[in-house]
Motif scaffolding. Structure first.
Motif, PDB file in Angstrom:
ATOM      1  N   UNK A  99       0.810  -1.229   0.000  1.00  0.00           N
ATOM      2  CA  UNK A  99       0.000   0.000   0.000  1.00  0.00           C
ATOM      3  C   UNK A  99       0.840   1.275   0.000  1.00  0.00           C
ATOM      4  N   UNK A 100       1.905   1.282  -0.797  1.00  0.00           N
ATOM      5  CA  UNK A 100       2.691   2.504  -0.955  1.00  0.00           C
ATOM      6  C   UNK A 100       1.829   3.546  -1.664  1.00  0.00           C
ATOM      7  N   UNK A 101       2.018   4.804  -1.319  1.00  0.00           N
ATOM      8  CA  UNK A 101       1.291   5.876  -1.995  1.00  0.00           C
ATOM      9  C   UNK A 101       2.218   7.054  -2.257  1.00  0.00           C
ATOM     10  N   UNK A 102       1.891   7.809  -3.276  1.00  0.00           N
ATOM     11  CA  UNK A 102       2.552   9.072  -3.572  1.00  0.00           C
ATOM     12  C   UNK A 102       1.443  10.103  -3.655  1.00  0.00           C
ATOM     13  N   UNK A 103       1.492  11.074  -2.757  1.00  0.00           N
ATOM     14  CA  UNK A 103       0.441  12.089  -2.740  1.00  0.00           C
ATOM     15  C   UNK A 103       0.592  13.033  -3.930  1.00  0.00           C
ATOM     16  N   UNK A 104      -0.466  13.754  -4.227  1.00  0.00           N
ATOM     17  CA  UNK A 104      -0.417  14.739  -5.306  1.00  0.00           C
ATOM     18  C   UNK A 104       0.618  15.813  -5.005  1.00  0.00           C
ATOM     19  N   UNK A 105       0.747  16.170  -3.738  1.00  0.00           N
ATOM     20  CA  UNK A 105       1.729  17.183  -3.339  1.00  0.00           C
ATOM     21  C   UNK A 105       3.156  16.686  -3.573  1.00  0.00           C
ATOM     22  N   UNK A 106       3.428  15.422  -3.223  1.00  0.00           N
ATOM     23  CA  UNK A 106       4.750  14.850  -3.464  1.00  0.00           C
ATOM     24  C   UNK A 106       5.057  14.817  -4.959  1.00  0.00           C
ATOM     25  N   UNK A 107       4.076  14.431  -5.743  1.00  0.00           N
ATOM     26  CA  UNK A 107       4.247  14.364  -7.187  1.00  0.00           C
ATOM     27  C   UNK A 107       4.539  15.752  -7.754  1.00  0.00           C
ATOM     28  N   UNK A 108       3.761  16.721  -7.332  1.00  0.00           N
ATOM     29  CA  UNK A 108       3.947  18.096  -7.803  1.00  0.00           C
ATOM     30  C   UNK A 108       5.331  18.627  -7.417  1.00  0.00           C
ATOM     31  N   UNK A 109       5.735  18.380  -6.177  1.00  0.00           N
ATOM     32  CA  UNK A 109       7.063  18.828  -5.730  1.00  0.00           C
ATOM     33  C   UNK A 109       8.171  18.185  -6.547  1.00  0.00           C
ATOM     34  N   UNK A 110       8.035  16.909  -6.838  1.00  0.00           N
ATOM     35  CA  UNK A 110       9.054  16.198  -7.605  1.00  0.00           C
ATOM     36  C   UNK A 110       9.180  16.783  -9.015  1.00  0.00           C
ATOM     37  N   UNK A 111       8.037  16.995  -9.658  1.00  0.00           N
ATOM     38  CA  UNK A 111       8.063  17.515 -11.034  1.00  0.00           C
ATOM     39  C   UNK A 111       8.597  18.937 -11.072  1.00  0.00           C
ATOM     40  N   UNK A 112       8.158  19.776 -10.140  1.00  0.00           N
ATOM     41  CA  UNK A 112       8.610  21.179 -10.171  1.00  0.00           C
ATOM     42  C   UNK A 112      10.069  21.331  -9.765  1.00  0.00           C
ATOM     43  N   UNK A 113      10.636  20.348  -9.067  1.00  0.00           N
ATOM     44  CA  UNK A 113      12.056  20.402  -8.714  1.00  0.00           C
ATOM     45  C   UNK A 113      12.951  19.833  -9.802  1.00  0.00           C
ATOM     46  N   UNK A 114      12.374  19.156 -10.792  1.00  0.00           N
ATOM     47  CA  UNK A 114      13.157  18.555 -11.868  1.00  0.00           C
ATOM     48  C   UNK A 114      13.892  19.650 -12.641  1.00  0.00           C
ATOM     49  N   UNK A 115      15.208  19.555 -12.678  1.00  0.00           N
ATOM     50  CA  UNK A 115      16.052  20.593 -13.294  1.00  0.00           C
ATOM     51  C   UNK A 115      15.775  20.797 -14.781  1.00  0.00           C
ATOM     52  N   UNK A 116      15.384  19.743 -15.468  1.00  0.00           N
ATOM     53  CA  UNK A 116      15.152  19.890 -16.915  1.00  0.00           C
ATOM     54  C   UNK A 116      13.938  20.754 -17.226  1.00  0.00           C
ATOM     55  N   UNK A 117      13.119  21.041 -16.228  1.00  0.00           N
ATOM     56  CA  UNK A 117      11.963  21.917 -16.413  1.00  0.00           C
ATOM     57  C   UNK A 117      12.234  23.316 -15.862  1.00  0.00           C
ATOM     58  N   UNK A 118      13.474  23.617 -15.538  1.00  0.00           N
ATOM     59  CA  UNK A 118      13.804  24.917 -14.958  1.00  0.00           C
ATOM     60  C   UNK A 118      14.442  25.825 -15.991  1.00  0.00           C
ATOM     61  N   UNK A 119      14.092  27.095 -15.865  1.00  0.00           N
ATOM     62  CA  UNK A 119      14.702  28.129 -16.682  1.00  0.00           C
ATOM     63  C   UNK A 119      14.926  29.327 -15.767  1.00  0.00           C
ATOM     64  N   UNK A 120      16.142  29.824 -15.738  1.00  0.00           N
ATOM     65  CA  UNK A 120      16.512  30.925 -14.845  1.00  0.00           C
ATOM     66  C   UNK A 120      16.226  30.573 -13.381  1.00  0.00           C
ATOM     67  N   UNK A 121      16.473  29.326 -13.016  1.00  0.00           N
ATOM     68  CA  UNK A 121      16.321  28.887 -11.633  1.00  0.00           C
ATOM     69  C   UNK A 121      14.895  28.646 -11.175  1.00  0.00           C
ATOM     70  N   UNK A 122      13.921  28.738 -12.075  1.00  0.00           N
ATOM     71  CA  UNK A 122      12.516  28.547 -11.705  1.00  0.00           C
ATOM     72  C   UNK A 122      11.868  27.549 -12.649  1.00  0.00           C
TER      73      UNK A 122
END
Length: 179
Positions: A99-122
């Motif tokens: 019963x492992x789970x990944x919350x929507x918040x964890x998923x969102x944090x992971x995607x937004x921290x992915x460096x390949x989606x960053x431009x000018x540090x954001x």
């Protein structure tokens, strides 16, 4: 009377034959894609899953410049793909069982921290959208893939944390490393 005549039968045959051939062709084309290459518990790995995984690996190896054709077409690569798919099915079963789970918040944090989606540090929505477009994925498809990867990482980390090393083996390892 006219519906029983030769003209009605000819029209019916002219309509039925193409539909029958298209249906049979579709059936024969898709029939082999659900055949199991391997069984893992109650799950199975289909020919389609295997073919897709093999092609993806070949494409990745070729794009990285590792184009030894003998290796790409060799049995070792094919066995590695099957082993990877079996491992994935086993991990998926463990994830479900535990019963492992990944919350929507964890998923969102992971995607937004992915460096390949960053431009000018954001985080850049444009880079994210371009990434999805290049891979022909919808946001929900990509998010489901990432969620699955995160669940797999949780399972791997959980299983590796359960590893047991007897004290005698650990002490011998320490003796060999201190020399």
């Amino acid at each position: 009377d006219r519906s029983k005549g030769w003209l009605a039968k000819a029209i019916l045959a002219a309509i039925t034959i193409p539909f029958a051939l298209v249906g049979v062709d579709s059936y024969l084309r898709d029939a082999g894609s659900n055949v199991a290459v391997a069984k893992v518990g109650k799950d199975s790995i289909t020919v389609q899953e295997y073919s897709n995984a093999l092609q993806n690996l070949r494409n990745r190896l070729q794009s990285e410049g590792k184009v030894d054709q003998a290796m790409i077409d060799g049995p070792e690569l094919k066995q590695a793909v099957i082993d990877h798919l079996v491992e994935g099915k086993l991990l998926a079963a463990e994830v479900k069982r535990a019963n492992f789970i990944v919350s929507d918040e964890q998923l969102s944090n992971y995607i937004t921290r992915e460096e390949s989606f960053h431009q000018d540090g954001k985080f850049s929505q444009e880079l994210y959208d371009q990434f999805l477009a290049d891979r022909r994925r919808t946001p929900s498809q990509f998010e489901n893939e990432v969620r699955g990867d995160l669940l797999t990482m949780q399972a791997r980390e959980g299983l590796s944390a359960l590893a047991f090393v007897p004290n005698g083996v650990a002490n011998n390892c320490l003796l060999y490393t201190s020399d």
